[in-house]
Design an enzyme around this catalytic site. Structure first.
Site, PDB file in Angstrom:
ATOM      1  N   ASP A 168       0.840  -1.208   0.000  1.00 21.15           N
ATOM      2  CA  ASP A 168       0.000   0.000   0.000  1.00 21.15           C
ATOM      3  C   ASP A 168       0.874   1.259   0.000  1.00 21.15           C
ATOM      4  OD1 ASP A 168       0.875  -0.046   2.613  1.00 21.15           O
ATOM      5  OD2 ASP A 168      -1.119  -0.073   3.525  1.00 21.15           O
ATOM      6  N   ASP A 205      -1.090  -6.324  -0.389  1.00 20.53           N
ATOM      7  CA  ASP A 205      -1.290  -5.677   0.911  1.00 20.53           C
ATOM      8  C   ASP A 205      -2.770  -5.393   1.153  1.00 20.53           C
ATOM      9  OD1 ASP A 205       0.418  -5.019   2.954  1.00 20.53           O
ATOM     10  OD2 ASP A 205       1.104  -3.143   2.052  1.00 20.53           O
ATOM     11  N   LYS A 265      -0.796  -9.552   2.857  1.00 20.11           N
ATOM     12  CA  LYS A 265      -0.050  -9.063   4.025  1.00 20.11           C
ATOM     13  C   LYS A 265      -0.942  -8.123   4.811  1.00 20.11           C
ATOM     14  CE  LYS A 265       3.364  -5.864   3.760  1.00 20.11           C
ATOM     15  NZ  LYS A 265       2.811  -4.805   4.640  1.00 20.11           N
ATOM     16  N   GLU A 277      -0.990  -5.599   8.597  1.00 18.15           N
ATOM     17  CA  GLU A 277      -0.175  -4.985   9.644  1.00 18.15           C
ATOM     18  C   GLU A 277      -0.721  -5.274  11.032  1.00 18.15           C
ATOM     19  OE1 GLU A 277       0.412  -0.794   8.941  1.00 18.15           O
ATOM     20  OE2 GLU A 277       1.161  -1.130   6.905  1.00 18.15           O
ATOM     21  N   GLU A 288       9.684  -3.976  10.222  1.00 23.38           N
ATOM     22  CA  GLU A 288      10.000  -2.663   9.656  1.00 23.38           C
ATOM     23  C   GLU A 288      10.569  -1.721  10.712  1.00 23.38           C
ATOM     24  OE1 GLU A 288       6.998  -0.925   7.140  1.00 23.38           O
ATOM     25  OE2 GLU A 288       8.092   0.971   6.976  1.00 23.38           O
TER      26      GLU A 288
HETATM   27  O1  KIV Z   1       3.473  -1.326   1.674  1.00 19.22           O
HETATM   28  C1  KIV Z   1       4.659  -1.654   1.586  1.00 19.22           C
HETATM   29  O2  KIV Z   1       5.332  -1.447   0.563  1.00 19.22           O
HETATM   30  C2  KIV Z   1       5.270  -2.310   2.739  1.00 19.22           C
HETATM   31  C3  KIV Z   1       6.763  -2.400   2.758  1.00 19.22           C
HETATM   32  C4  KIV Z   1       7.334  -1.122   3.271  1.00 19.22           C
HETATM   33  C5  KIV Z   1       7.223  -3.558   3.559  1.00 19.22           C
HETATM   34  O3  KIV Z   1       4.588  -2.703   3.620  1.00 19.22           O
END
Ligand code: KIV
Length: 261
Positions: free
Chosen positions: A43, A82, A110, A112, A174
């Site tokens: 994202d 994401d 993915k 968070e 991160e």
């Molecule tokens: O959104 C993204 O590109 C990320 C990376 C910074 C790991 O989460």
């Protein structure tokens, strides 16, 4: 052959994993040709490509669009999609969102933070999940390094274990202290992928625009392997000068009249 979750698990402690983000078809094509085993459609697209101040402005529709483009460029590469802000707010909403990303071309998603119920729900429904802890931009108040106090370090260690136990097959760390990333990497059985987390993770990820030098801000931990913003400036200035001096397209017309087109 496209790699899957179990292949990345097998790489832990044997071969470092190189991950890059991509948002467009031609960039994804280049990453696949280079043999990058895993592409993250992050994202971060909202900030580095769309001009938003925060990843919170990214929607599921934006992600579907970019995942589709990346899939067309990299048909044989594992793609992580994401889940944007709030599209994983509870297990059912997250499942619907994840299915949209998978239908667009993602192989895994993915998310968070230590959303263990969401992670285990997705995994139970056959969706491979990558976790993300340390600095989590969707909810962070700043982009400063986290985990420097013992309390924060303990929280991140506990979150990492919880994310693994919920069923994630990989974990992005991160912007945390190197020793903390090292400890988590040595403790977990799933691979860790660092960004600003030092050399001891099982792999590294960079935002492609940072690596290309395409943009106007680069985080202190990223490396610029090229200077594409500078090339854009030079191409635009040269083109403008050649149009104004009639140098372009005269040379092209001469070339075409030789019968090549
Ligand atoms: O959104 C993204 O590109 C990320 C990376 C910074 C790991 O989460």
């Amino acid at each position: 052959m496209k790699m899957q979750a179990q292949d990345f698990r097998a790489m832990k402690s044997t071969k470092p994993i190189a991950m890059l983000t991509a948002y467009t078809c031609p960039v994804a094509r280049g990453l696949e040709q280079a043999g990058i085993p895993v592409i993250l459609v992050g994202d971060t697209v909202g900030m580095v490509e769309m001009g938003f101040d925060s990843t919170r402005d990214v929607t599921i529709e934006h992600m579907v669009y970019h995942i589709g483009a990346v899939r067309r460029g990299a048909p044989n590469t594992h793609i992580i999609g994401d889940l944007p802000y709030n599209t994983d707010c509870n297990p059912e909403v997250a499942l619907e969102s994840a299915r949209r990303l998978m239908a667009a071309g993602a192989d895994s998603v993915k998310l968070e933070g230590p959303k263990v119920e969401v992670i285990s729900h997705l995994v139970r429904h056959g969706i491979p999940v990558v976790g993300h802890t340390g600095l989590t931009p969707q909810t962070a108040k700043s982009f400063a390094k986290v985990g420097r106090t013992e309390g924060e370090a303990k929280r991140i260690r506990e979150e990492s274990a919880a994310i693994q136990n919920a069923g994630a097959f990989m974990l992005v760390l991160e912007h945390i202290p190197y020793e903390l990333a090292n400890h988590i990497t040595n403790t977990l059985s799933i691979p860790t992928i660092g960004i600003g987390a030092g050399p001891n993770c099982d792999g590294q990820v960079l935002v492609i625009n940072d690596a290309l030098g395409l943009g106007d801000y680069w985080p202190p931990f990223s490396k610029q392997y090229a200077h594409v913003s500078q090339s854009i400036l030079e191409v635009a200035k040269t083109f403008s000068r050649e149009v104004e001096s009639l140098e372009f397209p005269n040379n092209i017309i001469q070339f075409s009249s030789s019968g090549r087109r």
